[in-house]
Design an enzyme around this catalytic site. Structure first.
Site, short mmCIF file in Angstrom:
data_model
loop_
_atom_site.label_atom_id
_atom_site.label_comp_id
_atom_site.label_asym_id
_atom_site.label_seq_id
_atom_site.Cartn_x
_atom_site.Cartn_y
_atom_site.Cartn_z
N HIS A 136 -6.21 4.92 -3.63
CA HIS A 136 -6.38 6.04 -4.12
C HIS A 136 -8.01 6.18 -4.56
O HIS A 136 -8.60 5.33 -4.84
CB HIS A 136 -5.86 6.63 -5.76
CG HIS A 136 -4.35 6.60 -5.62
ND1 HIS A 136 -3.77 7.60 -5.33
CD2 HIS A 136 -3.29 5.79 -5.84
CE1 HIS A 136 -2.45 7.56 -5.54
NE2 HIS A 136 -2.20 6.22 -5.69
N PRO A 137 -8.63 7.36 -4.07
CA PRO A 137 -9.87 7.78 -4.58
C PRO A 137 -10.11 7.90 -5.94
O PRO A 137 -9.06 8.17 -6.63
CB PRO A 137 -10.09 8.91 -3.80
CG PRO A 137 -8.94 9.77 -3.56
CD PRO A 137 -7.84 8.56 -3.47
N GLU A 141 -4.06 16.96 -5.09
CA GLU A 141 -3.86 16.43 -6.35
C GLU A 141 -5.04 16.77 -7.42
O GLU A 141 -4.72 16.88 -8.37
CB GLU A 141 -3.09 15.09 -6.43
CG GLU A 141 -1.74 15.02 -5.58
CD GLU A 141 -1.48 13.77 -5.14
OE1 GLU A 141 -0.45 13.61 -4.62
OE2 GLU A 141 -2.29 12.70 -5.39
N PHE A 165 -9.14 4.40 -12.54
CA PHE A 165 -8.32 5.03 -13.44
C PHE A 165 -7.39 5.96 -12.44
O PHE A 165 -7.83 6.84 -11.48
CB PHE A 165 -9.38 6.11 -14.31
CG PHE A 165 -8.60 7.25 -14.97
CD1 PHE A 165 -7.94 6.94 -16.16
CD2 PHE A 165 -8.72 8.66 -14.68
CE1 PHE A 165 -7.17 7.70 -16.96
CE2 PHE A 165 -7.96 9.52 -15.50
CZ PHE A 165 -7.37 9.12 -16.58
N ILE A 190 -4.27 8.63 -12.59
CA ILE A 190 -3.49 9.51 -13.24
C ILE A 190 -2.81 10.51 -12.50
O ILE A 190 -3.38 10.95 -11.32
CB ILE A 190 -4.43 10.42 -14.42
CG1 ILE A 190 -3.65 11.31 -15.18
CG2 ILE A 190 -5.57 11.27 -13.53
CD1 ILE A 190 -4.37 11.79 -16.26
N ALA A 222 -2.78 13.65 -11.27
CA ALA A 222 -3.66 14.68 -11.68
C ALA A 222 -3.20 16.23 -11.19
O ALA A 222 -3.58 17.15 -11.71
CB ALA A 222 -5.03 14.37 -10.87
#
Length: 172
Positions: A66-67, A89, A119, A121, A123
């Site tokens: 993930h970025p 997202e 991190f 999440i 989003a």
């Protein structure tokens, strides 16, 4: 893609499709082995079962796909579809005010220094301010709690992406 098509893909192609939803190669392999699925509900249930059976190394591998929030490039290579999903997202984070973007970037750095991973999440549908508030709140967690919370967020992302992948399948 339909569930019928997914169930019939050669293993390497199926693994590639699953990797678009979750960057853990072990998860993708086990999802491929679990085919055929009877419906979307059984697919999502098996995805959760497999996810929670994996260890932290597999979770961390998925996180690297993930970025960071507010960025476009992941630490590991992503398919074009996975990049597009990440952008969708995180679209609200891209619309944030400049000071919020700066705070997210600073929070991302602090988080990664504290926990050793980015991190994570789910989003989708969250404003940049909601994401930032979650990031600040989660910075107070102990590492054991946080890895489980991050894994839960990754699970939500995988569920969302699996559903998107099969959106065209009206039989589920």
């Amino acid at each position: 893609m339909t569930l019928y098509e997914l169930n019939r893909l050669p293993p390497k192609q199926a693994e590639a499709e699953f990797l678009k939803c979750c960057g853990s190669t072990r998860w993708a392999k086990r999802m491929t082995e679990a085919r055929p699925f009877e419906g979307l509900k059984s697919l999502l249930s098996k995805a959760d079962e497999i996810w929670w059976s994996l260890g932290e190394d597999n979770w961390l591998e998925a996180f690297r796909a993930h970025p960071k929030i507010g960025e476009k490039k992941a630490a590991t290579a992503q398919s074009e579809q996975a990049q597009n999903w990440s952008a969708q997202e995180q679209s609200n984070a891209q619309l944030a005010a400049a000071n919020t973007k700066v705070a997210l970037a600073q929070g991302n750095r602090e988080y990664e220094e504290r926990f050793g991973f980015i991190f994570i999440i789910c989003a989708s549908g969250k404003s940049a301010d909601e994401i930032l508030a979650s990031l600040k709140q989660r910075l107070a967690n102990d590492p054991e709690t946080e890895i489980r919370l991050a894994a839960e967020e990754q699970r939500k992302i995988a569920q969302l992406r699996l559903s998107r992948m099969l959106e065209s399948d009206v039989s589920t």
